[in-house]
Motif scaffolding. Structure first.
Motif, PDB file in Angstrom:
ATOM      1  N   MET A  60       0.825  -1.194   0.000  1.00 21.01           N
ATOM      2  CA  MET A  60       0.000   0.000   0.000  1.00 21.01           C
ATOM      3  C   MET A  60       0.869   1.258   0.000  1.00 21.01           C
ATOM      4  N   ASN A  61       2.025   1.205   0.686  1.00 25.14           N
ATOM      5  CA  ASN A  61       2.943   2.350   0.651  1.00 25.14           C
ATOM      6  C   ASN A  61       3.366   2.667  -0.777  1.00 25.14           C
ATOM      7  N   ASP A  62       3.665   1.617  -1.552  1.00 27.81           N
ATOM      8  CA  ASP A  62       4.093   1.815  -2.937  1.00 27.81           C
ATOM      9  C   ASP A  62       2.999   2.478  -3.764  1.00 27.81           C
ATOM     10  N   LEU A  63       1.766   2.079  -3.527  1.00 28.85           N
ATOM     11  CA  LEU A  63       0.640   2.666  -4.245  1.00 28.85           C
ATOM     12  C   LEU A  63       0.559   4.163  -3.990  1.00 28.85           C
ATOM     13  N   TRP A  64       0.638   4.572  -2.732  1.00 27.70           N
ATOM     14  CA  TRP A  64       0.529   5.997  -2.403  1.00 27.70           C
ATOM     15  C   TRP A  64       1.782   6.767  -2.766  1.00 27.70           C
ATOM     16  N   SER A  65       2.924   6.114  -2.765  1.00 25.61           N
ATOM     17  CA  SER A  65       4.144   6.771  -3.243  1.00 25.61           C
ATOM     18  C   SER A  65       4.038   7.072  -4.732  1.00 25.61           C
ATOM     19  N   GLU A  66       3.494   6.130  -5.484  1.00 29.66           N
ATOM     20  CA  GLU A  66       3.290   6.351  -6.928  1.00 29.66           C
ATOM     21  C   GLU A  66       2.249   7.437  -7.167  1.00 29.66           C
ATOM     22  N   ARG A  67       1.162   7.414  -6.419  1.00 30.18           N
ATOM     23  CA  ARG A  67       0.139   8.465  -6.569  1.00 30.18           C
ATOM     24  C   ARG A  67       0.710   9.839  -6.232  1.00 30.18           C
ATOM     25  N   LEU A  68       1.575   9.879  -5.241  1.00 27.58           N
ATOM     26  CA  LEU A  68       2.222  11.137  -4.874  1.00 27.58           C
ATOM     27  C   LEU A  68       3.122  11.619  -6.009  1.00 27.58           C
ATOM     28  N   ARG A  69       3.881  10.714  -6.595  1.00 33.19           N
ATOM     29  CA  ARG A  69       4.759  11.071  -7.711  1.00 33.19           C
ATOM     30  C   ARG A  69       3.956  11.618  -8.890  1.00 33.19           C
TER      31      ARG A  69
END
Length: 75
Positions: free
Chosen positions: A1-10
């Motif tokens: 889930m961290n990766d998902l939100w990191s990508e959305r942030l990017r």
């Protein structure tokens, strides 16, 4: 889930940076274009930049909650 939100942030950050650059270009061209066209382009890019900034802030807040607190938003 961290990766998902990191990508959305990017993605949100990139969208904001593009909108900001488009607004800066519209500001620099504002005086060259005829009044209605230049003003319309300036207003459109200003609104797009504001919307992109709001989305970036929203995603940044969620990302912070996920990373720091382990709180995941309902989806």
């Amino acid at each position: 889930m961290n990766d998902l939100w990191s990508e959305r942030l990017r993605v949100a950050k990139a969208a904001y940076q593009l909108a900001k650059a488009a607004h800066a270009a519209a500001i620099s061209e504002h005086h060259v274009l005829p009044k209605p066209d230049g003003h319309h382009a300036w207003m459109r890019t200003a609104l797009a930049e504001t919307a992109a900034l709001r989305e970036y802030e929203r995603v940044l807040r969620i990302h912070g909650n996920v990373v720091i607190r382990g709180e995941f938003p309902p989806e």
